[in-house]
Design a protein around this motif. Sequence first.
Motif, PDB file in Angstrom:
ATOM      1  N   GLY A 343      -8.624  15.765  63.187  1.00 53.80           N
ATOM      2  CA  GLY A 343      -7.786  15.924  63.095  1.00 53.80           C
ATOM      3  C   GLY A 343      -6.365  15.346  62.871  1.00 53.80           C
ATOM      4  O   GLY A 343      -6.599  15.695  61.571  1.00 53.80           O
ATOM      5  N   SER A 344      -6.970  13.892  63.743  1.00 53.89           N
ATOM      6  CA  SER A 344      -5.485  13.111  62.844  1.00 53.89           C
ATOM      7  C   SER A 344      -5.929  12.339  61.157  1.00 53.89           C
ATOM      8  O   SER A 344      -4.729  12.429  60.943  1.00 53.89           O
ATOM      9  CB  SER A 344      -5.423  11.233  63.652  1.00 53.89           C
ATOM     10  OG  SER A 344      -4.790  10.856  63.287  1.00 53.89           O
ATOM     11  N   ALA A 345      -6.665  12.215  61.170  1.00 54.80           N
ATOM     12  CA  ALA A 345      -7.320  10.985  59.871  1.00 54.80           C
ATOM     13  C   ALA A 345      -6.989  12.298  59.102  1.00 54.80           C
ATOM     14  O   ALA A 345      -6.581  12.153  57.469  1.00 54.80           O
ATOM     15  CB  ALA A 345      -8.918  11.024  59.786  1.00 54.80           C
ATOM     16  N   ILE A 346      -7.422  13.539  58.934  1.00 54.23           N
ATOM     17  CA  ILE A 346      -7.881  14.917  58.541  1.00 54.23           C
ATOM     18  C   ILE A 346      -5.974  15.330  58.293  1.00 54.23           C
ATOM     19  O   ILE A 346      -5.787  15.392  56.529  1.00 54.23           O
ATOM     20  CB  ILE A 346      -8.283  16.718  58.751  1.00 54.23           C
ATOM     21  CG1 ILE A 346      -9.519  16.083  58.013  1.00 54.23           C
ATOM     22  CG2 ILE A 346      -7.362  17.188  57.369  1.00 54.23           C
ATOM     23  CD1 ILE A 346     -10.047  17.080  59.276  1.00 54.23           C
ATOM     24  N   GLY A 347      -5.230  14.926  58.620  1.00 55.17           N
ATOM     25  CA  GLY A 347      -3.832  15.448  58.539  1.00 55.17           C
ATOM     26  C   GLY A 347      -2.880  14.222  58.166  1.00 55.17           C
ATOM     27  O   GLY A 347      -2.180  14.791  57.242  1.00 55.17           O
ATOM     28  N   ASN A 348      -3.546  13.100  58.323  1.00 50.74           N
ATOM     29  CA  ASN A 348      -2.742  11.539  57.485  1.00 50.74           C
ATOM     30  C   ASN A 348      -2.750  11.690  56.150  1.00 50.74           C
ATOM     31  O   ASN A 348      -1.842  11.634  54.997  1.00 50.74           O
ATOM     32  CB  ASN A 348      -3.540  10.435  58.197  1.00 50.74           C
ATOM     33  CG  ASN A 348      -2.751  10.676  59.712  1.00 50.74           C
ATOM     34  OD1 ASN A 348      -2.371  11.064  60.357  1.00 50.74           O
ATOM     35  ND2 ASN A 348      -4.108   9.923  60.085  1.00 50.74           N
ATOM     36  N   ALA A 349      -4.636  11.967  56.049  1.00 52.28           N
ATOM     37  CA  ALA A 349      -4.954  12.251  54.270  1.00 52.28           C
ATOM     38  C   ALA A 349      -3.970  13.255  54.026  1.00 52.28           C
ATOM     39  O   ALA A 349      -3.423  13.135  52.584  1.00 52.28           O
ATOM     40  CB  ALA A 349      -6.456  12.627  54.505  1.00 52.28           C
ATOM     41  N   VAL A 350      -3.418  14.411  54.343  1.00 53.64           N
ATOM     42  CA  VAL A 350      -2.764  15.730  53.256  1.00 53.64           C
ATOM     43  C   VAL A 350      -1.466  14.668  53.343  1.00 53.64           C
ATOM     44  O   VAL A 350      -1.082  15.056  52.213  1.00 53.64           O
ATOM     45  CB  VAL A 350      -3.173  16.565  54.226  1.00 53.64           C
ATOM     46  CG1 VAL A 350      -2.423  17.998  53.795  1.00 53.64           C
ATOM     47  CG2 VAL A 350      -4.333  17.437  54.373  1.00 53.64           C
ATOM     48  N   CYS A 351      -0.668  14.872  54.755  1.00 51.90           N
ATOM     49  CA  CYS A 351       0.469  14.579  54.771  1.00 51.90           C
ATOM     50  C   CYS A 351       1.160  13.158  53.633  1.00 51.90           C
ATOM     51  O   CYS A 351       1.879  12.986  52.769  1.00 51.90           O
ATOM     52  CB  CYS A 351       0.588  14.221  55.682  1.00 51.90           C
ATOM     53  SG  CYS A 351       1.357  15.263  56.784  1.00 51.90           S
ATOM     54  N   LEU A 352      -0.243  11.937  53.348  1.00 52.20           N
ATOM     55  CA  LEU A 352       0.321  10.979  52.729  1.00 52.20           C
ATOM     56  C   LEU A 352      -0.031  11.383  50.982  1.00 52.20           C
ATOM     57  O   LEU A 352       0.882  10.735  50.109  1.00 52.20           O
ATOM     58  CB  LEU A 352      -0.234   9.362  52.849  1.00 52.20           C
ATOM     59  CG  LEU A 352      -0.541   8.930  54.042  1.00 52.20           C
ATOM     60  CD1 LEU A 352      -1.262   8.285  54.551  1.00 52.20           C
ATOM     61  CD2 LEU A 352       1.259   8.469  54.715  1.00 52.20           C
ATOM     62  N   ALA A 353      -0.609  12.432  50.897  1.00 50.86           N
ATOM     63  CA  ALA A 353      -1.387  12.594  49.316  1.00 50.86           C
ATOM     64  C   ALA A 353       0.254  13.249  49.072  1.00 50.86           C
ATOM     65  O   ALA A 353       0.639  13.321  47.668  1.00 50.86           O
ATOM     66  CB  ALA A 353      -2.224  13.120  49.326  1.00 50.86           C
TER      67      ALA A 353
END
Length: 517
Positions: A343-353
Amino acid sequence: MTRFFGLRGNSLNIAAILGVLMPGILTTGYNASSLGGVLDLKNFEEQFPEIDLDTSANRSYASTIQGIVVAAYPIGVFFGTLSCIWLGDRFGRRRTIMAGSVIQAIGSVLMASACFLSMLIASRIVLGFGTGVLLATIPLWQSEISPANKRGAHVGMKGIFSGLGCALSLFLDYGMSFTRGSVSWRFPFAFVVLLSLAVLVFIIFLPESPRWLIRQGRIAEASEVLAALEDTSVDDESVQSQVRDVQTSLDLAGKKSLGQIFHMGPQKTFHRAMLAVAAMLFLQLTGSTVITFYTTAIFEKNLHLGNSTSTVLAAVYQLVGPIGGVFCVLKIEGLGRRVLLLGSAIGNAVCLALVAALGTQSDNPMAMRGAVFFIFLFHFSYIIGFGAIPYLYATEISPLHLRTTINSFSISSSWAVSILVTTVTPIAFNAMGQTYFVIFAGCNAAMVPLIYYLLPETSGRSLEEMDKIFALSGGVLDVVKVARLLPHGKPLDISSEKDGGLNFKRPELELREVHSP
């Protein structure tokens, strides 16, 4: 004085968390943010004009020097964590923590008294060395004295305390920015001495890791510690069972050597070492290091906010960490390590993009506010998975005889990447601006399949149960399935062959037991 302050059971674990884990991890967050909060102070820039980007005739050169100064701290952390490969097993967890707190205090004093650039760089290396020793040892020590059903929550508090340390540093930097003279940055640098002394005082009176004691042959002392941690008697069967499991794990491993990391053997040591390293490398590739070290600069120079606003926002940003840390602590045993990491990896990817996309529209106030929002959301997303779990996972995944070695090696590998990232970040921001975050968005996205297929669940498992899971695994992709199917709480089942070798049951027979009536 009564041993362990007269505390037993859960009270003793709470004392360990509040007396050692909390101040020790506060220092790691504090030190990571302390320089970022003073980089733009007028008196600090006057003291070290080589890193003043605004007045430098060669902005690219000043960015490079600034990157070197910031990177000096992770360089120290790298060598500090690496040293624990030898220190941790030779001197024990408690004495290693004592040494780390003393070295960190010395580095803090030197940094607060720095008068020229080379002294500032050297002091940050010393500070980082002490912090690295604490970072490599405190979570390991906490995991080894915590019960299996609470280990994740206890070590998971690292995310809370690390975030609080970062926030404390930035709020103190902000408050001291209204003072005159060099005290505005010297006092914040010196403040970490108090936290280091707190760690030093409390660890003297708290127990040594029972697993390290058993490894040293100090069985009676280890039994006393285990009895105190579980609030029972030394003769209790649960204590004796834990001692036997640890001894069995050590018997399986044989004599320790550093070269064992690079061999599989019955415990799949190389496989486990690489998973520990991967978990720690994932942490650095999330992009959190960039934002932690350069939070104020990102808000001010890249998102074009005022200095005062940027400093306050940077401090408030770090307060999101404890909120995510609390969520992690409450859910880490129920949801497990894998779910939170995914969940953290997916959320990180979306936020940073989204930060990268919105941050490039500097003439659009709404886009700038959106970029700030997603930076904050990224911090929450990062903390719930990567804020503490990689440090916990590295200790859980490692066999006892090489736990300190693999833990230290994995953390030092992570900080080696941090050195590179912090060195190139000022240069990258100068050349790419907010689009720099696209790189980390891609890294987070790539982590998702790797976590899903490679990292087994460790929640609720004793540290000795993990030995069996890897011994029963037939290949790299098999360990996740074995961890999912093998019943919890099964003792190590090892039979001696005529030649004195050690054999586990065949994996297919073990897994069949799960489905048998």
